[in-house]
Design a protein around this motif. Structure first.
Motif, PDB file in Angstrom:
ATOM      1  N   LEU A 108       0.777  -1.283   0.068  1.00 38.47           N
ATOM      2  CA  LEU A 108      -0.040   0.068  -0.013  1.00 38.47           C
ATOM      3  C   LEU A 108       0.998   1.133   0.088  1.00 38.47           C
ATOM      4  CD1 LEU A 108      -2.881   1.072   0.388  1.00 38.47           C
ATOM      5  CD2 LEU A 108      -2.415   1.049   2.996  1.00 38.47           C
ATOM      6  N   LEU A 109       0.473   2.257  -0.766  1.00 37.68           N
ATOM      7  CA  LEU A 109       1.136   3.513  -0.906  1.00 37.68           C
ATOM      8  C   LEU A 109      -0.086   4.393  -0.461  1.00 37.68           C
ATOM      9  CD1 LEU A 109       3.061   3.655  -3.927  1.00 37.68           C
ATOM     10  CD2 LEU A 109       4.067   3.113  -1.801  1.00 37.68           C
ATOM     11  N   ILE A 110       0.239   5.710   0.315  1.00 35.17           N
ATOM     12  CA  ILE A 110      -0.529   6.583   0.822  1.00 35.17           C
ATOM     13  C   ILE A 110       0.250   7.840   0.244  1.00 35.17           C
ATOM     14  CG2 ILE A 110      -1.787   8.028   2.316  1.00 35.17           C
ATOM     15  CD1 ILE A 110      -2.347   5.688   4.146  1.00 35.17           C
ATOM     16  N   MET A 133       3.970   0.472   2.582  1.00 36.64           N
ATOM     17  CA  MET A 133       3.711  -0.741   3.016  1.00 36.64           C
ATOM     18  C   MET A 133       3.823  -1.773   2.129  1.00 36.64           C
ATOM     19  SD  MET A 133       0.704  -2.004   5.709  1.00 36.64           S
ATOM     20  CE  MET A 133      -0.537  -2.372   4.541  1.00 36.64           C
ATOM     21  N   LYS A 134       4.922  -2.713   2.426  1.00 38.23           N
ATOM     22  CA  LYS A 134       4.968  -4.031   1.584  1.00 38.23           C
ATOM     23  C   LYS A 134       4.590  -5.181   2.440  1.00 38.23           C
ATOM     24  CE  LYS A 134       7.155  -5.971  -2.072  1.00 38.23           C
ATOM     25  NZ  LYS A 134       6.252  -6.364  -2.877  1.00 38.23           N
ATOM     26  N   ASN A 135       3.847  -6.126   1.854  1.00 31.46           N
ATOM     27  CA  ASN A 135       3.625  -7.193   2.482  1.00 31.46           C
ATOM     28  C   ASN A 135       3.304  -7.150   3.978  1.00 31.46           C
ATOM     29  OD1 ASN A 135       3.109 -10.120   2.452  1.00 31.46           O
ATOM     30  ND2 ASN A 135       5.101 -10.823   2.722  1.00 31.46           N
ATOM     31  N   VAL A 138       5.355  -1.706   7.394  1.00 23.41           N
ATOM     32  CA  VAL A 138       5.578  -0.412   6.878  1.00 23.41           C
ATOM     33  C   VAL A 138       6.782  -0.107   7.173  1.00 23.41           C
ATOM     34  CG1 VAL A 138       4.766   1.960   7.899  1.00 23.41           C
ATOM     35  CG2 VAL A 138       3.075   0.014   8.199  1.00 23.41           C
ATOM     36  N   TYR A 139       7.294   0.383   5.903  1.00 18.93           N
ATOM     37  CA  TYR A 139       8.392   0.939   5.689  1.00 18.93           C
ATOM     38  C   TYR A 139       8.789   2.355   5.784  1.00 18.93           C
ATOM     39  CZ  TYR A 139      10.009  -3.833   4.113  1.00 18.93           C
ATOM     40  OH  TYR A 139       9.922  -5.146   4.186  1.00 18.93           O
ATOM     41  N   LYS A 140       7.694   3.093   5.661  1.00 18.34           N
ATOM     42  CA  LYS A 140       7.662   4.704   5.927  1.00 18.34           C
ATOM     43  C   LYS A 140       6.489   4.987   6.252  1.00 18.34           C
ATOM     44  CE  LYS A 140       8.361   9.006   3.477  1.00 18.34           C
ATOM     45  NZ  LYS A 140       8.503   9.602   2.188  1.00 18.34           N
TER      46      LYS A 140
END
Length: 143
Positions: A108-110, A133-135, A138-140
């Motif tokens: 997901l990207l916001i 968010m990847k899999n 949350v990375y950022k």
């Protein structure tokens, strides 16, 4: 065409003639795909070049020459996912991609703004992607 990633060849050279011919072919291919409602996907090998990898969003945004922002975003997400799903046992992803459903990968990207209204937002993910968010991880998150 002004294209920072095109590696322009010297005017009048054989390589420049080939480059212009290829560009015309690209224009023609996309025009035919749209005319005959052929699904197209987007991909790049720029991830193998650190400098070009930072321009991935810019390369995606350049597709406005042929597609609307909505068509571009769909091409790079759900239509790419459809293509991967068609690869059967070679599909490296055991869960659905490009959809928001239970059991799908939680990617997901916001974005700070609407990329459908301004596709250029994807050119600067450092500034414009508020959540990455990847899999499900949350990375950022700058919210």
């Amino acid at each position: 065409m002004d294209d920072a990633d095109a590696n322009p060849q010297p005017e009048g050279s054989e390589n420049r003639k080939k480059q212009l011919e290829m560009t015309k072919g690209t224009d023609n291919a996309y025009a035919l795909a749209k005319k005959y409602h052929i699904k197209t996907v987007w991909g790049t090998d720029c991830l193998f070049d650190a400098k070009l990898a930072t321009r991935q969003g810019a390369q995606l945004a350049k597709l406005t020459r042929w597609y609307t922002p909505y068509e571009i975003l769909k091409m790079a997400t759900s239509t790419n996912a459809e293509l991967l799903a068609m690869s059967g046992p070679r599909n490296p992803y055991p869960h659905p991609l490009g959809v928001i459903v239970e059991g799908a990968y939680a990617d997901l990207l916001i974005v700070d703004g609407s990329p459908i209204e301004n596709i250029k937002l994807v050119e600067n993910p450092e500034k414009n992607f508020l959540v990455i968010m990847k899999n499900g991880i949350v990375y950022k998150n700058t919210l």
